[in-house]
Design an enzyme around this catalytic site. Structure first.
Site, PDB file in Angstrom:
ATOM      1  N   LYS A  89       0.435   6.937  -3.057  1.00 22.65           N
ATOM      2  CA  LYS A  89       0.221   7.703  -4.288  1.00 22.65           C
ATOM      3  C   LYS A  89       0.590   9.185  -4.098  1.00 22.65           C
ATOM      4  O   LYS A  89       0.770   9.661  -2.970  1.00 22.65           O
ATOM      5  CB  LYS A  89      -1.240   7.556  -4.713  1.00 22.65           C
TER       6      LYS A  89
ATOM      7  N   TYR B 257      -0.710   0.332 -15.303  1.00 25.60           N
ATOM      8  CA  TYR B 257      -2.184   0.250 -15.239  1.00 25.60           C
ATOM      9  C   TYR B 257      -2.776  -0.233 -16.566  1.00 25.60           C
ATOM     10  O   TYR B 257      -3.934   0.086 -16.861  1.00 25.60           O
ATOM     11  CB  TYR B 257      -2.765   1.604 -14.857  1.00 25.60           C
TER      12      TYR B 257
ATOM     13  N   ASN C 185      -6.806   8.475  -4.194  1.00 18.93           N
ATOM     14  CA  ASN C 185      -7.192   7.584  -3.094  1.00 18.93           C
ATOM     15  C   ASN C 185      -6.006   7.035  -2.290  1.00 18.93           C
ATOM     16  O   ASN C 185      -6.089   5.954  -1.713  1.00 18.93           O
ATOM     17  CB  ASN C 185      -8.128   6.473  -3.588  1.00 18.93           C
TER      18      ASN C 185
ATOM     19  N   HIS D 185      -2.362   2.282  -3.403  1.00 14.01           N
ATOM     20  CA  HIS D 185      -2.714   1.163  -4.291  1.00 14.01           C
ATOM     21  C   HIS D 185      -2.216  -0.125  -3.655  1.00 14.01           C
ATOM     22  O   HIS D 185      -1.185  -0.123  -2.981  1.00 14.01           O
ATOM     23  CB  HIS D 185      -2.019   1.344  -5.653  1.00 14.01           C
TER      24      HIS D 185
ATOM     25  N   GLU E 195       3.554  -6.863 -10.243  1.00 15.31           N
ATOM     26  CA  GLU E 195       3.727  -5.473  -9.789  1.00 15.31           C
ATOM     27  C   GLU E 195       4.993  -5.317  -8.953  1.00 15.31           C
ATOM     28  O   GLU E 195       5.654  -4.273  -9.019  1.00 15.31           O
ATOM     29  CB  GLU E 195       2.485  -5.028  -9.023  1.00 15.31           C
TER      30      GLU E 195
HETATM   31  P1  CMP Z   1      -5.920   1.525  -7.687  1.00 12.94           P
HETATM   32  O1  CMP Z   1      -6.018   0.528  -6.583  1.00 12.94           O
HETATM   33  O2  CMP Z   1      -4.618   2.202  -7.853  1.00 12.94           O
HETATM   34  O3  CMP Z   1      -6.285   0.800  -9.078  1.00 12.94           O
HETATM   35  C1  CMP Z   1      -6.792   1.522 -10.184  1.00 12.94           C
HETATM   36  C2  CMP Z   1      -7.112   2.929  -9.865  1.00 12.94           C
HETATM   37  O4  CMP Z   1      -7.936   3.636 -10.764  1.00 12.94           O
HETATM   38  C3  CMP Z   1      -7.887   2.967  -8.566  1.00 12.94           C
HETATM   39  O5  CMP Z   1      -7.050   2.633  -7.481  1.00 12.94           O
HETATM   40  C4  CMP Z   1      -8.422   4.393  -8.560  1.00 12.94           C
HETATM   41  O6  CMP Z   1      -7.535   5.318  -7.964  1.00 12.94           O
HETATM   42  C5  CMP Z   1      -8.485   4.732 -10.034  1.00 12.94           C
HETATM   43  N1  CMP Z   1      -9.855   5.006 -10.447  1.00 12.94           N
HETATM   44  C6  CMP Z   1     -10.282   6.194 -10.876  1.00 12.94           C
HETATM   45  N2  CMP Z   1     -11.573   6.140 -11.183  1.00 12.94           N
HETATM   46  C7  CMP Z   1     -12.003   4.897 -10.923  1.00 12.94           C
HETATM   47  C8  CMP Z   1     -13.244   4.232 -11.052  1.00 12.94           C
HETATM   48  N3  CMP Z   1     -14.333   4.844 -11.508  1.00 12.94           N
HETATM   49  N4  CMP Z   1     -13.307   2.927 -10.696  1.00 12.94           N
HETATM   50  C9  CMP Z   1     -12.193   2.282 -10.251  1.00 12.94           C
HETATM   51  N5  CMP Z   1     -10.979   2.877 -10.130  1.00 12.94           N
HETATM   52  C10 CMP Z   1     -10.885   4.167 -10.456  1.00 12.94           C
END
Ligand code: CMP
Length: 140
Positions: A9, A49, A112, A115, A126
């Site tokens: 990311k 998303y 984070n 993904h 995806e």
């Molecule tokens: P990702 O695995 O990319 O899938 C969805 C993303 O939403 C997740 O990682 C997080 O980076 C983001 N996200 C932000 N806030 C939340 C939350 N409260 N719960 C889950 N995902 C979140």
């Protein structure tokens, strides 16, 4: 062998963590079968998303994922989806197992670092979002 999709990311690209994350994925036994730098626009991030479109974090998630380049990866491993999710750790780095990618490189639940697809069906969708079948040729 199965394929799954990972995205390094914008926070991890900007933070120059790509090399360390790729090394960790290869050390965990993944083969990188395709890789592509992409700068998503808003509609693309929204489509990727779409499953989260009703969630309160959808708008900030789109803003974050369009804030800089990302690196999309097609990764091969036996039981790739499950294996990759174990290696990257929980969404929230505070809950991620020590040594996982997110425990080491994620700043927060929002920023984070990486993904990974959450099921075989999602992985197929995806992977085709980022890669043509030609680009995945030779991969499992
Ligand atoms: P990702 O695995 O990319 O899938 C969805 C993303 O939403 C997740 O990682 C997080 O980076 C983001 N996200 C932000 N806030 C939340 C939350 N409260 N719960 C889950 N995902 C979140």
């Amino acid at each position: 062998m199965d394929l799954t999709l990972a995205i390094i990311k914008p926070d991890a690209v900007e933070g120059r963590k790509i090399g360390r994350i790729l090394a960790q994925l290869e050390d965990a036994g993944f083969s990188i079968r395709a890789a592509k730098f992409v700068q998503l626009d808003e509609p693309q991030a929204g489509a990727f998303y779409a499953v989260h479109s009703e969630r309160p974090f959808y708008e900030p998630l789109k803003r974050f994922m369009t804030s800089g380049p990302i690196l999309a990866l097609a990764l091969e491993h036996e039981d790739a989806v499950t294996r990759l999710r174990k290696v990257i750790g929980a969404t929230d780095p505070a809950e991620a197992e020590p040594g996982t990618v997110r425990a080491q490189y994620a700043e927060s639940k929002e920023r984070n670092a990486i993904h990974a697809s959450d099921s075989d069906e999602t992985a197929r969708q995806e992977l085709s979002f980022f890669f043509s079948s030609r680009e995945l040729m030779g991969a499992a």
